[in-house]
Write a protein that holds these residues in place. Structure first.
Motif, PDB file in Angstrom:
ATOM      1  N   ILE A  66       4.664  -9.809   4.357  1.00 32.92           N
ATOM      2  CA  ILE A  66       3.875 -10.438   4.369  1.00 32.92           C
ATOM      3  C   ILE A  66       3.622 -10.147   3.006  1.00 32.92           C
ATOM      4  N   ASP A  67       2.325 -11.090   1.992  1.00 34.38           N
ATOM      5  CA  ASP A  67       2.404 -10.372   1.312  1.00 34.38           C
ATOM      6  C   ASP A  67       0.501  -9.563   1.549  1.00 34.38           C
ATOM      7  N   GLY A  68       0.699  -8.495   0.640  1.00 38.50           N
ATOM      8  CA  GLY A  68      -0.352  -7.997   0.933  1.00 38.50           C
ATOM      9  C   GLY A  68      -1.997  -7.987   0.984  1.00 38.50           C
ATOM     10  N   SER A  69      -2.283  -9.196  -0.012  1.00 36.85           N
ATOM     11  CA  SER A  69      -3.586 -10.340   0.107  1.00 36.85           C
ATOM     12  C   SER A  69      -3.406 -10.714   1.291  1.00 36.85           C
ATOM     13  N   ASP A  70      -2.528 -10.696   2.453  1.00 38.45           N
ATOM     14  CA  ASP A  70      -3.300 -11.191   3.453  1.00 38.45           C
ATOM     15  C   ASP A  70      -3.377 -10.139   4.601  1.00 38.45           C
ATOM     16  N   ILE A  71      -4.098  -8.942   4.508  1.00 34.41           N
ATOM     17  CA  ILE A  71      -3.797  -8.296   5.600  1.00 34.41           C
ATOM     18  C   ILE A  71      -5.382  -8.000   5.717  1.00 34.41           C
ATOM     19  N   GLY A  97     -11.311  -3.725   0.871  1.00 35.49           N
ATOM     20  CA  GLY A  97     -12.129  -3.219  -0.637  1.00 35.49           C
ATOM     21  C   GLY A  97     -13.281  -4.315  -0.410  1.00 35.49           C
ATOM     22  N   GLY A  98     -14.174  -3.134  -0.829  1.00 37.89           N
ATOM     23  CA  GLY A  98     -15.811  -3.422  -0.423  1.00 37.89           C
ATOM     24  C   GLY A  98     -16.591  -2.876   0.676  1.00 37.89           C
ATOM     25  N   ASP A  99     -15.677  -2.616   1.684  1.00 36.71           N
ATOM     26  CA  ASP A  99     -15.668  -2.136   2.432  1.00 36.71           C
ATOM     27  C   ASP A  99     -16.614  -0.992   2.360  1.00 36.71           C
ATOM     28  N   THR A 100     -17.166  -0.138   3.694  1.00 34.64           N
ATOM     29  CA  THR A 100     -17.940   1.024   3.382  1.00 34.64           C
ATOM     30  C   THR A 100     -17.636   1.879   5.007  1.00 34.64           C
ATOM     31  N   VAL A 101     -16.685   2.636   4.863  1.00 33.66           N
ATOM     32  CA  VAL A 101     -15.814   2.835   5.386  1.00 33.66           C
ATOM     33  C   VAL A 101     -16.592   4.637   6.097  1.00 33.66           C
ATOM     34  N   ALA A 102     -16.711   5.432   7.979  1.00 36.62           N
ATOM     35  CA  ALA A 102     -17.351   6.717   7.344  1.00 36.62           C
ATOM     36  C   ALA A 102     -16.874   6.786   9.149  1.00 36.62           C
ATOM     37  N   ARG A 141      -7.790  -2.690  -2.367  1.00 38.52           N
ATOM     38  CA  ARG A 141      -7.216  -1.679  -1.467  1.00 38.52           C
ATOM     39  C   ARG A 141      -7.603  -1.406  -0.377  1.00 38.52           C
ATOM     40  N   LEU A 142      -6.214  -0.609   0.526  1.00 35.40           N
ATOM     41  CA  LEU A 142      -6.466  -0.704   1.834  1.00 35.40           C
ATOM     42  C   LEU A 142      -7.588   0.735   2.026  1.00 35.40           C
ATOM     43  N   ARG A 169      -3.744  -3.097  -1.590  1.00 34.16           N
ATOM     44  CA  ARG A 169      -2.353  -4.148  -0.769  1.00 34.16           C
ATOM     45  C   ARG A 169      -1.144  -4.502  -1.578  1.00 34.16           C
ATOM     46  N   SER A 170      -0.516  -4.358  -2.505  1.00 37.71           N
ATOM     47  CA  SER A 170       0.205  -4.027  -2.942  1.00 37.71           C
ATOM     48  C   SER A 170       1.342  -3.688  -2.746  1.00 37.71           C
ATOM     49  N   ALA A 171       1.557  -2.694  -1.958  1.00 33.38           N
ATOM     50  CA  ALA A 171       1.451  -1.307  -1.331  1.00 33.38           C
ATOM     51  C   ALA A 171       2.770  -1.499   0.672  1.00 33.38           C
ATOM     52  N   VAL A 172       1.897  -3.120   0.973  1.00 30.72           N
ATOM     53  CA  VAL A 172       2.165  -2.898   2.008  1.00 30.72           C
ATOM     54  C   VAL A 172       3.963  -4.183   1.980  1.00 30.72           C
ATOM     55  N   ASN A 173       4.658  -4.152   2.730  1.00 32.30           N
ATOM     56  CA  ASN A 173       5.435  -4.725   2.934  1.00 32.30           C
ATOM     57  C   ASN A 173       5.462  -5.928   3.634  1.00 32.30           C
ATOM     58  N   ALA A 174       4.915  -5.289   4.699  1.00 31.95           N
ATOM     59  CA  ALA A 174       5.084  -6.025   6.430  1.00 31.95           C
ATOM     60  C   ALA A 174       3.623  -5.739   7.069  1.00 31.95           C
TER      61      ALA A 174
END
Length: 248
Positions: A66-71, A97-102, A141-142, A169-174
């Motif tokens: 799957i393409d990383g943009s679909d994650i 991308g755009g999220d704030t995580v803590a 990014r993720l 995201r481009s680092a994702v293969n599947a």
């Protein structure tokens, strides 16, 4: 008697044609299902317990190319990142991308201020063994965590790097859909992220398996017709001979 014999022969010819058709269709479904699965999915062996109990070390998983943009949030992905060792790794996406995580608020991970229910974590554990400062994930990014938070070398181990431990995201293969061995089946859907937006739908694995199983059933059923029909024919012949003998 001759009329009955012609009818039986007609039934036999029709049965043979249907048997051949079943075998041919079964071969198409079986081979087509395998080919479809080989194109869409790739198997991986997970080397560590960082995704336990969802996936444990040595498990064989099936991951949809799957393409990383679909994650989406909650997806379990296979990726390679140079600063993480440049080897295939399996982690769960908890923020995009755009999220704030803590972490942690009352023992729970928060994304955009909302506490996330994570039923896939080991029983009796909190969302994180150490504090995750409030991090805004850069676009495209993720932020990734292992389900076994206390022993996972994930984004929390790379917070000092550029991107605060995130990967592109481009680092994702599947995206992992199922554990194939042992046969634990499809991964549970990460419904705890639904309050933040869409989550991913499973890939076509169920359809692939249905095609393969249907193909096997048709091939075996069609191949079995000949011996069964011959046995039934011999039985009818013996019965007819006995009836004629009694009648005579």
């Amino acid at each position: 008697m001759s009329g009955t014999r012609r009818t039986d022969e007609g039934h036999g010819r029709l049965g043979s044609k249907l048997s051949g058709l079943a075998v041919a269709l079964g071969c198409v479904l079986f081979l087509g299902g395998f080919a479809w699965g080989a194109v869409v999915y790739q198997p991986y062996t997970v080397p560590t317990d960082s995704m336990s109990p969802t996936i444990v070390g040595g498990d064989r998983v099936l991951a949809e190319r799957i393409d990383g943009s679909d994650i989406q949030r909650g997806d379990v992905v296979v990726f390679k990142q140079a600063s993480w060792g440049n080897l295939p790794m399996v982690k769960r996406v908890v923020a995009v991308g755009g999220d704030t995580v803590a972490c942690c608020t009352q023992g729970k991970l928060t994304v955009n201020g909302k506490k996330i229910e994570e039923p896939y974590l080991p029983k009796g554990t909190e969302a994180e063994s150490s504090t995750i400062p409030s991090i805004e994930v850069p676009e495209n990014r993720l932020f990734l965590l292992g389900d076994e938070r206390s022993g996972s070398l994930d984004s929390t181990a790379h917070l000092t790097e550029a991107g605060n431990g995130t990967v592109p995201r481009s680092a994702v293969n599947a995206r992992v859909d199922a554990v194939a061995w042992p046969m634990n089946g499809m991964l549970a859907r990460p419904t705890g992220f639904e309050t933040l937006g869409d989550i991913s739908e499973p890939g076509p694995l169920r359809l692939v398996l249905t095609a393969v199983v249907a193909g096997v059933v048709l091939v075996l059923g069609g191949a079995a017709y000949g011996p069964i029909a011959k046995r039934a024919g011999r039985r009818r012949d013996r019965t007819g001979a006995k009836e004629r003998a009694l009648a005579g």
